[in-house]
Design an enzyme around this catalytic site. Structure first.
Site, PDB file in Angstrom:
ATOM      1  N   GLY A 146       9.619   4.659  -7.364  1.00  8.14           N
ATOM      2  CA  GLY A 146       8.364   4.544  -8.086  1.00  8.14           C
ATOM      3  C   GLY A 146       8.336   5.535  -9.227  1.00  8.14           C
ATOM      4  O   GLY A 146       9.285   6.298  -9.432  1.00  8.14           O
TER       5      GLY A 146
ATOM      6  N   ALA B  13       7.310  -0.892   7.384  1.00  9.71           N
ATOM      7  CA  ALA B  13       7.060  -2.340   7.436  1.00  9.71           C
ATOM      8  C   ALA B  13       8.398  -3.053   7.321  1.00  9.71           C
ATOM      9  O   ALA B  13       8.955  -3.202   6.229  1.00  9.71           O
ATOM     10  CB  ALA B  13       6.116  -2.752   6.310  1.00  9.71           C
TER      11      ALA B  13
ATOM     12  N   ASP C 131      -8.087  -3.537  -5.152  1.00 11.14           N
ATOM     13  CA  ASP C 131      -6.819  -3.974  -5.742  1.00 11.14           C
ATOM     14  C   ASP C 131      -6.018  -4.830  -4.764  1.00 11.14           C
ATOM     15  O   ASP C 131      -4.815  -4.643  -4.586  1.00 11.14           O
ATOM     16  CB  ASP C 131      -5.994  -2.763  -6.192  1.00 11.14           C
ATOM     17  CG  ASP C 131      -4.903  -3.146  -7.204  1.00 11.14           C
ATOM     18  OD1 ASP C 131      -5.024  -4.223  -7.831  1.00 11.14           O
ATOM     19  OD2 ASP C 131      -3.944  -2.368  -7.362  1.00 11.14           O
TER      20      ASP C 131
ATOM     21  N   ASP D  90      -1.308  -0.351  -0.133  1.00  9.96           N
ATOM     22  CA  ASP D  90      -1.566   0.517  -1.289  1.00  9.96           C
ATOM     23  C   ASP D  90      -3.065   0.715  -1.439  1.00  9.96           C
ATOM     24  O   ASP D  90      -3.802  -0.245  -1.637  1.00  9.96           O
ATOM     25  CB  ASP D  90      -0.979  -0.114  -2.556  1.00  9.96           C
ATOM     26  CG  ASP D  90      -1.268   0.709  -3.806  1.00  9.96           C
ATOM     27  OD1 ASP D  90      -1.669   1.878  -3.672  1.00  9.96           O
ATOM     28  OD2 ASP D  90      -1.115   0.174  -4.914  1.00  9.96           O
TER      29      ASP D  90
END
EC number: 2.7.11.1
Length: 388
Positions: free
Chosen positions: A132, A203, A246, A264
């Site tokens: 990221g 996950a 979001d 997120d």
């Protein structure tokens, strides 16, 4: 605000976000087209202005990610509880993702040790899972419990340069207190002189958006199960006065058994007063009240659920248009059209129409979503029967 002026402000940006985006340039952000394809093995994504702090927690390394040494044993999810809770720790660590010297804090009397705090030596570090703007995600194993987690390493200087420390603190505060099977757990965090480490649930089946890209669209059974799972998670969030703001495929992950998880919370907010005015999220998912610059509340998540349901079924969001200004106009008009192909039932079209309503007060409540005939007829009964 006029849609033309707002659309012009969004040109050449990728995301809707802060008045001063993370890249330091003026103006707001915009959208990423859904047909972006795959480059170097990674799908292109619509990213929010705040880079996800818990996204990309998936199996497999990202393209171009530096290789990390393997664990001494294969990293496979195991049936045991999460790592034991500990306090956040400061302290120093050498450069790179290497073990830091162990340190224990003692009480002022020196008679007994304070609770053991997390540090890098508590984890075996495995392969990189993703990259990221502010750091990298690694597969990791807590040494004592052997529990598999995702460890996100964020660099303080990058957070400070982008002026997002407050958003990181808010995300940690919110996500660490949420306990729901369809919300990715944030087990804890710690930090040293240069980095912040987030200990996240792993996950195992990866990003839902990549799965949607591979499949093109989902059938009604799978879509209904996902929408029911999300409705339950959002009901839980709203009961805690948390608005996500979001919801989109890129912010959803799949657990070991294919269960959906919101991953997120970078744009989420704890809002007991339920009225906010920040323009945030992703263009295709913005509700009319945000486009107009009006106050918004938890109903923004209901709108996003309708957009998500449409995208699951048709492979693209409902108000997508050639230009940003035209997309805004379609959102404000609620210019909702259903393609002839793939063919979908009247039941799901009815549900989508009830969610994508311009007046937030007239949108179908999430509790009623779970009782909608189409959901009851198509969703996995195990999800519907679950208490939360």
């Amino acid at each position: 605000m006029a849609t033309g002026a707002l659309g012009a402000a969004l040109l050449d940006k990728e995301n809707v976000g802060l008045a001063k985006p993370l890249d330091g340039k003026a103006g707001l952000g915009a959208k990423r087209p859904l047909d972006g394809g795959v480059a170097g093995g990674d799908a292109k994504q619509r990213k929010s202005a705040l880079q996800p702090l818990s996204a990309n927690v998936v199996a497999g390394g990202s393209a171009g990610a530096a290789s990390a040494g393997p664990l001494s044993a294969p990293c496979q999810p195991v049936a045991m509880g999460p790592p034991p809770p500990r306090a956040a720790a400061s302290g120093r660590a050498p450069s790179g993702v290497e073990a830091a010297p162990a340190a224990r804090e003692r009480s002022t009397s020196g008679a007994a040790a304070a609770p053991r705090r997390w540090q890098l030596t508590d984890f075996d570090i495995g392969k990189p899972l993703g990259r990221g703007k502010f750091g990298n995600v690694y597969l990791a194993r807590e040494r004592k419990s052997k529990y598999i987690v995702a460890l996100k390493v964020l660099f303080k200087n990058q957070l400070q340069q982008s002026n997002v420390e407050h958003q990181l603190r808010r995300e940690i505060e919110i996500q660490s207190h949420l306990r729901h099977p369809n919300i990715l757990r944030l087990y804890g965090y710690f930090y040293d002189a240069t980095r912040v480490y987030l200990i996240l649930e792993y996950a195992a089946r990866g990003e839902l958006y990549k799965e949607l890209q591979r499949a093109g669209s989902f059938d009604e059974g799978r879509t209904a199960t996902y929408i029911a799972s999300l409705a339950k998670a959002l009901i839980y969030c709203h009961s805690k006065h948390v608005i996500h703001r979001d919801i989109k495929p890129e912010n959803l992950l799949l657990g070991l058994n294919g269960e959906l998880k919101i991953a997120d919370f970078g744009w989420s907010v704890h809002a007991p007063n339920s009225r906010r005015k920040t323009l945030c999220g992703t263009l295709d998912y913005l509700p009319p009240e945000m486009v107009e610059g009006s106050y918004h509340d938890a109903a923004v998540d209901v709108w996003s659920l309708g957009v998500l349901c449409y995208e699951f079924l048709y492979g693209q969001p409902p108000f997508e248009a050639a230009g940003h200004s035209e997309t805004y106009k379609r959102i404000l008009r609620v210019d909702l059209k259903f393609p002839a192909s793939p063919e979908r039932s009247d039941g799901v079209k009815h549900l989508i129409r009830k969610l994508l309503v311009k007046n937030p007060k007239e949108r179908m409540p999430l509790e009623q979503v779970l009782q909608h005939p189409w959901i009851l007829a198509n969703a996995d009964p195990a999800v519907l029967q679950r208490a939360t």
